[in-house]
Write an enzyme that holds these catalytic residues in place. Structure first.
Site, mmCIF file in Angstrom:
data_model
loop_
_atom_site.group_PDB
_atom_site.id
_atom_site.type_symbol
_atom_site.label_atom_id
_atom_site.label_comp_id
_atom_site.label_asym_id
_atom_site.label_seq_id
_atom_site.Cartn_x
_atom_site.Cartn_y
_atom_site.Cartn_z
ATOM 1 N N TYR A 199 0.823 -1.221 0.000
ATOM 2 C CA TYR A 199 0.000 0.000 0.000
ATOM 3 C C TYR A 199 0.856 1.271 0.000
ATOM 4 O O TYR A 199 0.516 2.275 -0.605
ATOM 5 C CB TYR A 199 -0.830 0.063 1.281
ATOM 6 C CG TYR A 199 -2.027 -0.856 1.356
ATOM 7 C CD1 TYR A 199 -3.139 -0.654 0.544
ATOM 8 C CD2 TYR A 199 -2.067 -1.882 2.283
ATOM 9 C CE1 TYR A 199 -4.252 -1.477 0.649
ATOM 10 C CE2 TYR A 199 -3.176 -2.710 2.395
ATOM 11 C CZ TYR A 199 -4.265 -2.500 1.569
ATOM 12 O OH TYR A 199 -5.363 -3.310 1.674
ATOM 13 N N SER A 230 -2.148 -6.036 -6.987
ATOM 14 C CA SER A 230 -2.157 -4.962 -5.979
ATOM 15 C C SER A 230 -2.627 -5.516 -4.645
ATOM 16 O O SER A 230 -3.351 -6.520 -4.596
ATOM 17 C CB SER A 230 -3.112 -3.852 -6.403
ATOM 18 O OG SER A 230 -4.451 -4.301 -6.296
ATOM 19 N N ASP A 231 -2.233 -4.849 -3.552
ATOM 20 C CA ASP A 231 -2.896 -5.143 -2.289
ATOM 21 C C ASP A 231 -4.317 -4.569 -2.396
ATOM 22 O O ASP A 231 -4.594 -3.676 -3.213
ATOM 23 C CB ASP A 231 -2.137 -4.563 -1.085
ATOM 24 C CG ASP A 231 -2.528 -5.279 0.217
ATOM 25 O OD1 ASP A 231 -3.547 -5.987 0.229
ATOM 26 O OD2 ASP A 231 -1.814 -5.120 1.229
ATOM 27 N N TRP A 232 -5.190 -5.078 -1.547
ATOM 28 C CA TRP A 232 -6.624 -4.838 -1.718
ATOM 29 C C TRP A 232 -6.994 -3.332 -1.645
ATOM 30 O O TRP A 232 -6.723 -2.665 -0.644
ATOM 31 C CB TRP A 232 -7.403 -5.673 -0.692
ATOM 32 C CG TRP A 232 -7.850 -6.992 -1.273
ATOM 33 C CD1 TRP A 232 -9.120 -7.484 -1.283
ATOM 34 C CD2 TRP A 232 -7.056 -7.962 -1.958
ATOM 35 N NE1 TRP A 232 -9.150 -8.699 -1.935
ATOM 36 C CE2 TRP A 232 -7.910 -9.011 -2.373
ATOM 37 C CE3 TRP A 232 -5.704 -8.045 -2.323
ATOM 38 C CZ2 TRP A 232 -7.469 -10.114 -3.093
ATOM 39 C CZ3 TRP A 232 -5.261 -9.147 -3.040
ATOM 40 C CH2 TRP A 232 -6.144 -10.163 -3.406
ATOM 41 N N SER A 234 -5.754 -0.770 -3.128
ATOM 42 C CA SER A 234 -4.687 0.221 -2.978
ATOM 43 C C SER A 234 -4.606 1.180 -4.159
ATOM 44 O O SER A 234 -4.262 2.350 -3.988
ATOM 45 C CB SER A 234 -3.332 -0.479 -2.793
ATOM 46 O OG SER A 234 -3.065 -1.356 -3.864
#
Ligand code: BGC
Length: 748
Positions: A199, A230-232, A234
């Site tokens: 993030y 991607s991270d959730w 982000s």
């Protein structure tokens, strides 16, 4: 999907391509028949599968399906055993395959920069070698079971405070030497199917939008050929992310398709960038095999116990109070012995298939051999003081031969999403430990905490301390087996336990200000700082006792190449019971132009030894083991000089040393008239000729004058010295230095 021949990527409609580059929902990717791409199912899973077949979220507020809760990262880190990490990876791979999960979102291999990071329970170590070796073993085994792994969180996600926005301001050498090598090792050695970007920002640029990180370093330098996701939630600039090399945005977001289509239509994004990511997704979907798998949950529970037992760290054992003889009368004290804390909170939280209760397991083992176990809760889990519980515990402790106090952090104190404010145990638990230690003949403390806690204020009052960290659903049994000596402890600290948080190298620069956290300690992270500065700690990195004793000694060093050696170490069990010895091999040097930590872990291996048994282990140290990242050369450089090879039981205690001399790269920097005289005189190609030219080879210049001269530029020296140095002669010296500044180009 089978009867449609997939179209070449370039022939797919633009909107179809764009649609494929984000999730279909929270846990699945999009499918396309015409592209020949199937939908992939994702689930969290560093230490157990969090597969949600009901409500979806990334903070574990909704339930997930039951799965084996294996020991979390902090425990695996303390095992220092890649074979165990591999068994864990394989087991999670099996559970994932059985649930139809294609991609497991783990392991988390970020460095523990500060002991206060709320997510330290998920990570392995403050050292990149430990993190990388364990991470690579886990990923290799997990992927061999069918599903793919997602190594996270790339990169420099070392705190939870403002994790979505904070900029980790880190110099490049520190990134290359500390925060990236674990990822590098996993990528190079285990070829993970995916990497999850973090993030946070790095030096102002979001990790998911950093072309340097996601393409130059990850793909060009390390050869990563999988998918970056991607991270959730982000990503907030889809076009920038794609350009940087982020293939898949997770989870679903309706607007992303339009953003990509519009950017191509407006000519700000080349459609080829989408094609490139689609190709990677196609490869990923075909690479991950769905296999039929069944899981033996009983066997996995046993495995969870066995792994847990190898992660427990025996910190202190005065008068060999442990292991306990079974016939002793024991008082087990502490609510955590009845309601164990065995994992951390947030996206990694698993719904366990069953839980071993420590007091029950202790009682079962004691009673098998005629022992007796009494129990008193001692404190309330909600932290509310309760004098009656404390008084009752003291009475129970006084009656017994040995008291075992279970203490630790409640789940509300540490989790994904926030950091801890201090290292303290709850005050009522500290009061309880002190009171029990004063009453009981012998006191053992068993700790349950995701990140390290302060042992001050009670450490010296107790006889033994077992640091259990969080051990997963089999932790209760594992502790009991160690207490009664059925298992000889072999865990070692993968992070330092400071005396005070103020002593920690991160302390001045954590958690940052105005959106920036400055990694001011540079490469001196954790033990690299403590050992270099000689700052005392409560327990150093690498520390861990056993019920037996070991010796490790360097038996010899063989040169295997220009800057590489093989170090032979003899390991001996000098005690009376079998056990596992951890050989730790460190390297230190003062050579080169940059400040080096006094020592850095460069190899380790755990080996089982019967009493009196001795074995020789060989460690191959390649040039990276001796190199630093040179920011001018933009490469790894081995400095010419002496290197210490050290073996010891922890990062502060060295018991065997060998010194070697390495030729190194003798880096040839480019010289100009504005370079210092030091750079001219020390230059590996023209240094000697420079000294001849200015007459320094013939005369003895006094030391203090020499110091002054060395800091002048050549131009200043020529002017001040009044020497007649022809410009053409200097030009002749500069010419061979002008071929760029790559290491190994030229040696004198
Ligand atoms: C976490 C990730 C996790 C994801 C999905 C995020 O909040 O940082 O580690 O994999 O959620 O649950």
């Amino acid at each position: 999907m089978t009867d449609v021949t997939p179209k070449p990527t370039a022939e797919l409609p633009l909107a179809e391509k764009a649609r494929l580059l984000a999730g279909r929902n929270f846990w699945e990717t999009e499918a396309s028949e015409s592209a020949g791409v199937r939908s992939l199912r994702l689930a969290d899973g560093p230490h157990g599968l969090r597969h949600q077949s009901g409500g979806h979220d990334h903070l574990a507020m909704f339930d997930s399906d039951p799965a084996t809760c294996f020991p979390p990262g902090v425990a695996i880190g303390s095992s220092w055993n890649p074979a165990l990490a591999a068994e864990l990876g394989a087991a999670i791979g099996r559970e994932a395959a059985a649930s139809g999960v294609d991609l497991v979102l783990g392991p988390g291999i970020n460095i523990k920069r500060t002991p206060l990071c709320g997510r330290n329970f998920e990570y392995y170590s403050e050292d990149p070698l430990v993190s990388g070796v364990l991470g690579a073993a886990y990923v290799r085994a997990l992927q061999a079971a069918g599903p793919g792994a997602s190594v996270k969180h790339f990169a420099a996600n070392n705190q939870e405070t403002n994790r979505q926005t904070v900029s980790a301001d880190v110099d490049e050498r520190t990134l290359r030497e500390i925060y990236l090598p674990a990822f590098e090792r996993v990528v190079r050695e285990a070829k993970p199917a995916t990497v999850m970007s973090s993030y946070n920002r790095i030096n102002g640029v979001y990790a998911w939008a950093s072309r340097w990180l996601l393409t130059a370093v990850l793909r060009d330098d390390w050869g990563f050929d999988g998918v970056v996701l991607s991270d959730w939630s982000s990503v907030n600039d889809r076009v920038a992310a794609l350009r940087a090399g982020l293939d898949l945005e997770m989870p679903s977001r309706e607007a992303q398709t339009d953003e990509l289509v519009t950017a191509v239509a407006e000519g700000v994004l080349d459609e080829a960038e989408l094609d490139r990511s689609i190709e990677r997704l196609r490869t990923l979907a075909s690479r991950i095999e769905r296999r039929e798998a069944t899981v033996d949950l009983d066997a996995h529970h046993d495995l969870a116990r066995r792994i847990a037992a190898e992660c427990v760290v025996l910190l202190r054992n005065e008068g060999d109070v442990l292991p306990l003889a079974p016939e002793r009368s024991v008082a087990v004290i502490g609510a955590l012995a009845e309601t164990p804390r065995f994992q951390g909170g947030g996206s990694a939280k698993v719904a366990p298939t069953r839980i071993d209760i420590p007091v029950d397991e202790l009682r079962a083992l004691a009673e098998e051999d005629g022992g007796r176990v009494e129990f008193a809760p001692g404190y309330r889990l909600d932290g509310e003081p309760d004098a009656a519980l404390l008084d009752e515990a003291v009475v129970v402790a006084r009656e017994a031969e040995v008291a075992i106090v279970f203490a630790g952090l409640p789940e509300e104190r540490e989790s994904e999403g926030f950091d801890r404010a201090d290292l303290d145990l709850p005050a009522d638990q500290v009061a309880l430990i002190r009171a029990v230690a004063a009453a009981a003949p012998r006191t053992v403390v068993v700790l349950s905490n995701g990140g390290v806690v302060s042992l001050e204020g009670w450490h010296d009052a107790v006889d033994a301390i077992l640091e259990g960290f969080v051990l997963g659903q089999g932790g209760g049994r594992a502790i009991a087996e160690i207490v009664y000596g059925r298992v000889n402890p072999s865990g070692h600290l993968a992070e330092s336990i400071p005396l005070r948080i103020e002593d920690h190298p991160s302390w001045l620069n954590f958690p940052g200000e105005h959106g920036h956290v400055r990694y001011g300690e540079g490469v001196l992270v954790g033990y690299r700082f403590f050992a270099t500065a000689g700052t005392p700690v409560r327990y150093p990195f690498g520390h861990g006792l056993s019920y037996t004793t070991f010796e490790g000694e360097i038996a010899g060093v063989d040169v295997t190449g220009p800057d590489s050696v093989r170090v032979r170490v003899t390991a001996t069990n000098t005690g009376t019971v079998a056990g596992k010895h951890l050989v730790q091999l460190y390297v230190g040097t003062d050579a080169g132009p940059v400040r080096r930590p006094v020592r850095e872990l460069r190899a380790f291996e755990k080996v089982h030894l019967e009493p009196g048994e001795s074995t020789e282990l060989a460690f191959a140290l390649d040039r990276r083991s001796f190199a630093y990242w040179d920011v001018e050369a933009r490469d790894w450089v081995v400095a010419n000089g002496e290197y210490r090879l050290e073996v010891g039981p922890d990062a502060h205690t060295i018991t065997s040393t060998a010194v070697i001399e390495l030729d190194g790269d003798r880096l040839a920097t480019e010289l100009t008239l504005d370079s210092t005289m030091a750079a001219w005189l020390d230059h590996p190609i023209v240094g000697g000729r420079t000294a001849d030219l200015i007459g320094f080879s013939a005369v003895q210049v006094p030391e203090e004058q020499m110091a002054m001269v060395r800091s002048m530029t050549m131009t200043q020296f020529v002017r001040i010295s009044g020497l007649d140095i022809p410009a053409a002669a200097l030009e002749e010296l500069m010419a061979p230095t002008r071929r760029g500044s790559r290491p190994n180009d030229e040696k004198e």
